[in-house]
Motif scaffolding. Structure first.
Motif, PDB file in Angstrom:
ATOM      1  N   ALA A  18       0.841  -1.202   0.000  1.00 18.22           N
ATOM      2  CA  ALA A  18       0.000   0.000   0.000  1.00 18.22           C
ATOM      3  C   ALA A  18       0.876   1.252   0.000  1.00 18.22           C
ATOM      4  N   SER A  20       1.222   3.629  -1.966  1.00 15.97           N
ATOM      5  CA  SER A  20       0.681   4.898  -2.467  1.00 15.97           C
ATOM      6  C   SER A  20      -0.213   5.584  -1.446  1.00 15.97           C
ATOM      7  N   ALA A  42       1.765  -1.193  -5.026  1.00 14.11           N
ATOM      8  CA  ALA A  42       0.474  -0.499  -4.976  1.00 14.11           C
ATOM      9  C   ALA A  42      -0.358  -0.956  -6.168  1.00 14.11           C
TER      10      ALA A  42
END
Length: 207
Positions: A18, A20, A42
């Motif tokens: 994750a 981003s 991401a």
């Protein structure tokens, strides 16, 4: 202590999930600043608004099998509005067999519910049916020897001095005591460099 010094000087291979998101970006940026080699995962890598010679951006979804280097330490900034996604992600990471896993959870859930006290009831109102998913994901990571960081309410303030404690030193849940994502990211990276809480829940707190 020597392991932590060597990891800081020579760098590690870190995989960040994750990457981003707000916490994921903080993890990625700070990891690069510390001299580590980072694989940032991401769903849409174009949203990882960082560039660095030591950074690789990879498209990936935790609901599918993940290709993770066995020598990598995985740090997760996953947060979701959908029940079931976190457990799927935890299972995928564990199955990939990385060296260590450092996972972001929520204070007042699962193992930290008793320590959080009555304030933990607020989480059930906010997160509802997502909490069992969080607990199951945490348990999967802990069973694999990983560290789960149970953070309280998060803010987007700059990094500030923080401290990391175990459940035996956990304070009651306090709605006014926010901890910044930058501070949480720093605590997770400290754990990656110098493990203090393998197979246990740790709490990142304001100083």
């Amino acid at each position: 202590m020597l392991i932590g010094v060597l990891n800081s000087v020579f760098g590690m291979h870190l995989t960040i999930l994750a990457a981003s998101g707000r916490t994921g970006l903080a993890l990625t940026r700070q990891a690069l600043e510390r001299g580590h080699v980072v694989t940032a995962i991401a769903r849409d890598p174009s949203r990882i608004t960082l560039d660095h010679p030591n950074l690789s951006k990879v498209a990936g979804d935790v609901s599918a099998p993940l290709s993770i280097d066995a020598d990598s330490v995985v740090l997760s900034g996953l947060g979701t509005d959908r029940a079931g996604v976190l457990l799927d992600g935890a299972k995928a990471v564990v199955a990939a067999g990385p060296r260590r896993i450092i996972w972001l959870g929520a204070y007042g859930t699962g193992a930290s519910a008793d320590a959080a006290g009555e304030g933990a009831a607020v989480l059930w109102k906010v997160m509802g049916d997502r909490i069992p998913d969080k607990i199951a994901a945490d348990n999967a990571v802990l069973a694999a020897g990983g560290t789960v960081f149970h953070a309280g309410l998060l803010s987007d303030e700059p990094s500030s001095p923080g401290r990391t404690v175990g459940l035996d030193a956990a304070p009651p849940f306090d709605l006014t005591a926010k901890v910044s994502r930058e501070t949480v990211a720093a605590a997770m990276l400290d754990e990656a460099e110098t493990p203090r809480f393998p197979g246990a829940v740790a709490l990142p707190l304001p100083a």
